[in-house]
Motif scaffolding. Structure first.
Motif, PDB file in Angstrom:
ATOM      1  N   LEU A  31      -3.849  -0.865   5.485  1.00 27.22           N
ATOM      2  CA  LEU A  31      -2.573  -1.829   5.632  1.00 27.22           C
ATOM      3  C   LEU A  31      -1.637  -1.095   5.264  1.00 27.22           C
ATOM      4  N   LEU A  32      -0.503  -1.151   5.987  1.00 26.08           N
ATOM      5  CA  LEU A  32       0.731  -0.381   5.649  1.00 26.08           C
ATOM      6  C   LEU A  32       1.716  -1.344   5.168  1.00 26.08           C
ATOM      7  N   ASP A  33       2.291  -0.902   4.048  1.00 23.84           N
ATOM      8  CA  ASP A  33       3.222  -1.697   3.270  1.00 23.84           C
ATOM      9  C   ASP A  33       2.722  -3.163   3.150  1.00 23.84           C
ATOM     10  N   ALA A  34       1.607  -3.445   2.690  1.00 20.24           N
ATOM     11  CA  ALA A  34       1.243  -4.870   2.560  1.00 20.24           C
ATOM     12  C   ALA A  34       1.784  -5.411   1.378  1.00 20.24           C
ATOM     13  N   PRO A  35       2.384  -6.457   1.311  1.00 21.25           N
ATOM     14  CA  PRO A  35       2.852  -7.143   0.251  1.00 21.25           C
ATOM     15  C   PRO A  35       1.963  -8.006  -0.846  1.00 21.25           C
ATOM     16  N   ASP A  36       2.087  -7.966  -2.135  1.00 24.47           N
ATOM     17  CA  ASP A  36       1.216  -8.758  -3.206  1.00 24.47           C
ATOM     18  C   ASP A  36       1.032 -10.071  -2.523  1.00 24.47           C
ATOM     19  N   ALA A  37       0.207 -10.743  -3.380  1.00 28.18           N
ATOM     20  CA  ALA A  37      -0.130 -11.980  -3.366  1.00 28.18           C
ATOM     21  C   ALA A  37       1.064 -12.886  -3.835  1.00 28.18           C
ATOM     22  N   ARG A  38       1.838 -12.299  -4.466  1.00 29.51           N
ATOM     23  CA  ARG A  38       3.237 -13.192  -5.075  1.00 29.51           C
ATOM     24  C   ARG A  38       4.179 -13.095  -3.717  1.00 29.51           C
ATOM     25  N   LEU A  39       4.399 -11.929  -3.194  1.00 34.34           N
ATOM     26  CA  LEU A  39       5.720 -11.889  -2.345  1.00 34.34           C
ATOM     27  C   LEU A  39       5.322 -12.252  -1.054  1.00 34.34           C
ATOM     28  N   SER A  40       4.107 -12.285  -0.732  1.00 32.59           N
ATOM     29  CA  SER A  40       3.723 -12.627   0.694  1.00 32.59           C
ATOM     30  C   SER A  40       4.078 -14.140   1.045  1.00 32.59           C
ATOM     31  N   PRO A  41       3.822 -14.780   0.394  1.00 28.28           N
ATOM     32  CA  PRO A  41       4.416 -16.430   0.533  1.00 28.28           C
ATOM     33  C   PRO A  41       5.695 -16.330   0.928  1.00 28.28           C
ATOM     34  N   ALA A  42       6.528 -15.693  -0.006  1.00 30.04           N
ATOM     35  CA  ALA A  42       8.156 -15.585   0.045  1.00 30.04           C
ATOM     36  C   ALA A  42       8.446 -15.043   1.373  1.00 30.04           C
ATOM     37  N   LEU A  43       7.649 -13.965   1.996  1.00 26.17           N
ATOM     38  CA  LEU A  43       8.239 -13.419   3.079  1.00 26.17           C
ATOM     39  C   LEU A  43       7.824 -14.323   4.503  1.00 26.17           C
ATOM     40  N   VAL A  44       6.422 -14.954   4.295  1.00 33.30           N
ATOM     41  CA  VAL A  44       6.100 -16.044   5.029  1.00 33.30           C
ATOM     42  C   VAL A  44       7.100 -17.154   5.341  1.00 33.30           C
ATOM     43  N   ALA A  45       7.940 -17.710   4.146  1.00 35.65           N
ATOM     44  CA  ALA A  45       8.432 -18.740   4.250  1.00 35.65           C
ATOM     45  C   ALA A  45      10.012 -18.103   4.786  1.00 35.65           C
ATOM     46  N   ALA A  46      10.081 -17.077   4.341  1.00 40.08           N
ATOM     47  CA  ALA A  46      11.606 -16.544   4.823  1.00 40.08           C
ATOM     48  C   ALA A  46      11.512 -16.349   6.550  1.00 40.08           C
ATOM     49  N   ALA A  47      10.499 -16.083   6.872  1.00 40.87           N
ATOM     50  CA  ALA A  47      10.265 -15.753   8.340  1.00 40.87           C
ATOM     51  C   ALA A  47      10.491 -17.534   9.065  1.00 40.87           C
ATOM     52  N   ARG A  48      10.273 -18.343   8.396  1.00 44.13           N
ATOM     53  CA  ARG A  48      10.532 -19.737   8.726  1.00 44.13           C
ATOM     54  C   ARG A  48      11.902 -20.452   8.161  1.00 44.13           C
ATOM     55  N   ALA A 291      -1.938   1.717   2.369  1.00 40.39           N
ATOM     56  CA  ALA A 291      -0.964   3.043   2.622  1.00 40.39           C
ATOM     57  C   ALA A 291       0.682   2.299   2.528  1.00 40.39           C
ATOM     58  N   THR A 292       1.414   3.115   2.129  1.00 42.47           N
ATOM     59  CA  THR A 292       2.803   2.855   2.228  1.00 42.47           C
ATOM     60  C   THR A 292       3.472   3.860   2.959  1.00 42.47           C
ATOM     61  N   SER A 293       4.772   3.371   3.557  1.00 48.02           N
ATOM     62  CA  SER A 293       5.655   4.307   4.326  1.00 48.02           C
ATOM     63  C   SER A 293       5.983   5.494   3.656  1.00 48.02           C
ATOM     64  N   PHE A 294       6.524   5.095   2.486  1.00 46.65           N
ATOM     65  CA  PHE A 294       6.989   6.498   1.424  1.00 46.65           C
ATOM     66  C   PHE A 294       5.655   6.880   0.888  1.00 46.65           C
ATOM     67  N   PRO A 295       5.184   7.984   0.852  1.00 45.32           N
ATOM     68  CA  PRO A 295       6.197   9.327   1.112  1.00 45.32           C
ATOM     69  C   PRO A 295       5.824   9.732   2.511  1.00 45.32           C
ATOM     70  N   TRP A 296       4.952   9.266   3.236  1.00 43.34           N
ATOM     71  CA  TRP A 296       4.539   9.913   4.534  1.00 43.34           C
ATOM     72  C   TRP A 296       5.648   9.755   5.501  1.00 43.34           C
ATOM     73  N   ASP A 297       6.515   8.709   5.477  1.00 41.66           N
ATOM     74  CA  ASP A 297       7.568   8.612   6.479  1.00 41.66           C
ATOM     75  C   ASP A 297       8.592   9.994   6.295  1.00 41.66           C
ATOM     76  N   GLN A 298       8.531  10.786   5.091  1.00 44.64           N
ATOM     77  CA  GLN A 298       9.385  11.818   5.092  1.00 44.64           C
ATOM     78  C   GLN A 298       8.716  13.093   5.719  1.00 44.64           C
ATOM     79  N   VAL A 299       7.722  13.192   6.180  1.00 45.32           N
ATOM     80  CA  VAL A 299       7.357  14.209   6.929  1.00 45.32           C
ATOM     81  C   VAL A 299       6.637  13.957   8.015  1.00 45.32           C
ATOM     82  N   SER A 300       6.953  12.546   8.632  1.00 44.63           N
ATOM     83  CA  SER A 300       6.294  12.269  10.017  1.00 44.63           C
ATOM     84  C   SER A 300       7.058  10.969  10.518  1.00 44.63           C
TER      85      SER A 300
END
Length: 339
Positions: A31-48, A291-300
């Motif tokens: 998983l790339l840049d997966a939110p944790d269990a606390r952030l995920s519901p906030a993002l789902v709600a924001a999408a609504r 996986a997280t975008s940083f630091p790999w997005d600095q070289v690819s």
């Protein structure tokens, strides 16, 4: 309408079925840049277009003085609001003086200004938003982290930056976000003086509790050195010491959890550059599928693909085989371009 969560599951299947104890078996489990269990519901709600869970989450972190998590959540929510701002606009319309909404508004404004061709001028225009966020809650260090980022982008002088830094550490002496911002200001102001950056990072880590995220600040200095192509050479031992300090921190953080994944991905990056393959393999095990975008997005331009290729190289290196992939897909060292 389908809700798009702000993380990506790898669609590739592994070419050499990697079996890491406690980690992913196949590339499509990463998983790339997966939110944790606390952030995920906030993002789902924001999408609504529902800001309620985000408001509750940020208020909870502020009340409990969970500054590291608050800082991370503010950054992630602002990134989501860049393309989906309606929920934040509604929040500000109903609670224009809410400290959490004001901080999120300021973070979003800085993110947008940072991408402007006239960055310094654009950042100066959003300065009142940072001031409003800082005044909304005098004990919160996160607006001061944002102010430090802002000062670096606006090319502020040392005296002004030191005033901001003093105000930040009065609120949270060991807050990683403020320390990282200060470290990056040093790198930008005294470009090539990696000695200064390492000295600052080492002092901060030595003064911090053993389980504080700021223990990984020397690792961030090592990353800056390894991805820069100017300045004098530093003793290799100093890079290894920075990695060792982060290795000592890693078991103190939850295993196979999105929260410490950014630190562990950075640690893997540095360990690979130091060719410490068994240590890198152990960090992959602790990191699990994240996986997280940083630091790999600095070289690819394909951070997920680069992470997967690095993972293959780690398994090969730990088995005594030479790695197959280039360390950077942009032709050698690169300068860090995120903010």
């Amino acid at each position: 309408m389908a809700i798009q969560l702000p993380f990506i599951r790898a669609s590739r299947m592994t070419r050499t079925a990697s079996h890491l104890a406690g980690g992913p078996r196949t590339d499509d489990e990463v998983l790339l840049d997966a939110p944790d269990a606390r952030l995920s519901p906030a993002l789902v709600a924001a999408a609504r277009d529902d800001h309620g869970p985000a408001a509750w989450l940020l208020r909870a972190t502020r009340t409990a003085a969970e500054w590291e998590r608050r800082d991370r959540y503010i950054t992630r929510l602002a990134a989501f609001a860049r393309s989906r701002p309606d929920w934040l606009d509604a929040w500000l319309a109903t609670a224009p003086q809410d400290p959490d909404a004001l901080l999120l508004k300021a973070q979003l404004a800085v993110d947008r200004a940072w991408q402007s061709p006239a960055r310094a001028e654009a950042l100066r225009e959003v300065s009142p938003l940072i001031t409003a966020a800082a005044r909304a809650d005098h004990g919160d260090p996160v607006p001061w982290r944002l102010a430090l980022d802002h000062a670096r982008g606006a090319q502020a002088g040392h005296t002004y930056f030191e005033e901001l830094w003093a105000a930040a550490v009065r609120r949270a002496p060991h807050h990683y976000g403020c320390h990282e911002s200060a470290l990056r200001y040093l790198a930008a102001s005294w470009h090539g003086s990696h000695q200064e950056c390492f000295d600052f990072a080492d002092r901060a880590a030595q003064d911090a509790p053993a389980d504080a995220l700021v223990q990984a600040l020397p690792l961030r200095a090592a990353f800056g050195y390894l991805t820069d192509d100017c300045g004098p050479e530093l003793p290799r031992e100093r890079l290894h010491a920075a990695a060792d300090r982060a290795i000592a921190l890693s078991p103190r953080l939850p295993a196979a959890d999105p929260w410490p994944a950014r630190m562990r991905n950075l640690l893997v990056f540095v360990l690979v550059r130091l060719e410490r393959w068994p240590d890198a393999q152990e960090q992959l095990r602790l990191n699990g599928p994240y996986a997280t975008s940083f630091p790999w997005d600095q070289v690819s331009d394909d951070p997920l693909g680069h992470f997967l290729r690095v993972r293959e190289d780690i398994l090969a290196g730990a088995a005594g085989r030479p790695p197959e992939h280039p360390r950077s897909e942009r032709g050698g060292r690169v300068r860090s371009r995120d903010h």
